[in-house]
Design an enzyme around this catalytic site. Structure first.
Site, short mmCIF file in Angstrom:
data_model
loop_
_atom_site.label_atom_id
_atom_site.label_comp_id
_atom_site.label_asym_id
_atom_site.label_seq_id
_atom_site.Cartn_x
_atom_site.Cartn_y
_atom_site.Cartn_z
CD GLU A 1 -9.20 -0.59 8.84
OE1 GLU A 1 -9.14 -1.44 7.93
OE2 GLU A 1 -8.23 0.12 9.18
CG HIS B 1 -1.88 -1.18 1.19
ND1 HIS B 1 -3.08 -1.15 0.51
CD2 HIS B 1 -1.79 -2.43 1.71
CE1 HIS B 1 -3.70 -2.32 0.64
NE2 HIS B 1 -2.92 -3.12 1.36
CG ASP C 1 -1.82 -6.08 3.82
OD1 ASP C 1 -2.11 -5.33 2.87
OD2 ASP C 1 -2.62 -6.39 4.71
CB SER D 1 -4.74 -0.43 9.15
OG SER D 1 -5.87 -0.95 8.49
NE ARG E 1 -8.47 -12.68 6.92
CZ ARG E 1 -8.11 -11.42 7.10
NH1 ARG E 1 -8.03 -10.94 8.33
NH2 ARG E 1 -7.81 -10.66 6.08
N GLY F 1 -5.97 1.84 5.58
CA GLY F 1 -6.62 1.74 6.86
C GLY F 1 -7.41 2.96 7.26
#
Length: 391
Positions: free
Chosen positions: A71, A64, A286, A290, A228, A69
């Site tokens: 959030e 990114h 990633d 975030s 995950r 993010g």
């Protein structure tokens, strides 16, 4: 200036033995057991790589560049990625996506940041779109973005199995995959649909139904965050057997691991044991996204930032676990380069871009990084800094 690397143990990612590698005009010009440029008329920099592994620079299929993010509110928007983060981790090629926030962050801003990083020596590409559907684009359509905008090579990361996504249906996902495929065909690009897979119980079902019910195939999708949790990872095996590359996220936190996430190095070993083809697994950082920690009610408990360095750390951990070097290097770059149709990346071969990582065999630390033929890390120290970073 020509660069001649002598006496390196070369991994292409396949092992080629001790070789000399000649770099000219940003490309690998020759690979041989003994290259001699002993001429007064040739200006050449000679690097003695005795005791070093020479391997392709890492290829990161999800970063990114302009942060992500938010959030936890505007103050939790993560920062832009400085170029030293990539080079210090051995990464020479990166692909950026927007992620959750396509409202206060834009494709145009991401594209500008990609061009800035390219000017500083990193090879950069982007995905059009974001988590949400209908897809936001620059030109008005996914197909036109891929055809007309050089850096856009696919669409993503489109969110599935995530409350932050748009709850895309199999039919909508199939239409998106078809549009991306045609855009890729007409522009000579991958036209991949890069999927953010969240932690909801639906897992990969939207993509699986798209492939079962419509004329799209699993290899048109590139799902990430497969590590995950174990149920998602095990359920993804069949999707990989149908042709998809499974992407493992190297950035993590103690909170995410405690909640069931599997470290990327461990996940690589487990997927190989489950029979997933070594050519169908990749690592991504990633970075600068975030990494939110939500409780079971969906309340945010905390948030950290993804790190480029996590890719190097995952490679080191995988090697320490005894996973064969070729399989680790494929996950660290070759498989992403091949799936994203970047033919000059991810391999040590004559004609390939001179994106080269020289690693100490003893502790797997980085000694040199060469990006497009230019030295950017030397003896473990970064040489290249962003315009406003200083040195």
């Amino acid at each position: 200036m020509l660069k001649l690397i002598k006496n390196a143990e070369v991994w292409s990612p396949e092992y080629l033995g001790q070789q000399d590698v000649l770099i000219a005009d940003g490309r690998i010009a020759a690979i041989n057991t003994d290259i001699d440029l002993n001429s007064q008329s040739v200006d050449v920099q000679v690097i003695d790589a005795t005791g070093l592994w020479l391997m392709p620079g890492f290829v990161d299929p999800l970063a990114h560049f302009n942060g992500g993010g938010g959030e936890g509110g505007f103050h939790t928007r993560t920062p832009d990625m400085p170029i030293t983060d990539a080079f210090s981790a051995g990464i020479t090629t990166m692909v950026s996506g927007l992620g959750t926030d396509a409202s206060t962050r834009s494709l145009m801003d991401m594209l500008a940041k990609a061009c800035a990083l390219e000017n500083e020596g990193l090879s950069t590409f982007c995905y059009t779109g974001s988590y949400e559907y209908p897809i936001k684009t620059i030109s008005g359509s996914v197909r036109d973005d891929l055809i007309l905008i050089d850096k856009f090579i696919g669409v993503g990361e489109v969110a599935i199995a995530d409350k932050r996504g748009s709850q895309i249906t199999p039919h909508e996902l199939a239409r998106l995959a078809a549009d991306a495929k045609v855009g890729g065909l007409l522009s000579g690009k991958s036209g991949i649909v890069f999927l953010h897979v969240g932690d909801e119980p639906s897992m990969l079902s939207v993509a699986e139904h798209a492939c079962a019910d419509f004329d799209v195939t699993a290899n048109q999708f590139y799902p990430t965050h497969i590590n995950r949790h174990r149920q998602l990872m095990e359920s993804a095996v069949q999707f990989a057997q149908q042709g998809a590359v499974l992407d493992l996220t190297t950035s993590t936190t103690p909170e995410l691991l405690a909640a069931g996430e599997i470290a990327a190095a461990d996940a690589l070993g487990e997927l190989l044991e489950l029979g997933v083809d070594e050519n169908h697994i990749s690592f991504s950082t990633d970075c600068n996204a975030s990494l939110p920690d939500f409780d079971k009610a969906g309340k945010l408990r905390g948030l950290k930032v993804g790190r480029a360095q996590s890719l190097l750390e995952s490679v080191q951990q995988a090697l320490a676990k005894g996973i064969p070097t070729t399989k680790v290097l494929k996950a660290a770059g070759t498989n992403a380069a091949d799936r994203l149709k970047l033919p000059r990346k991810g391999h040590i071969a004559v004609g390939a871009d001179a994106d080269i990582l020289l690693m100490n065999q003893e502790d797997q630390s980085i000694t040199y990084v060469i990006a497009k033929g230019k030295m950017v890390v030397e003896l473990g120290k970064p040489l290249k800094f962003g315009e406003f970073q200083g040195s």
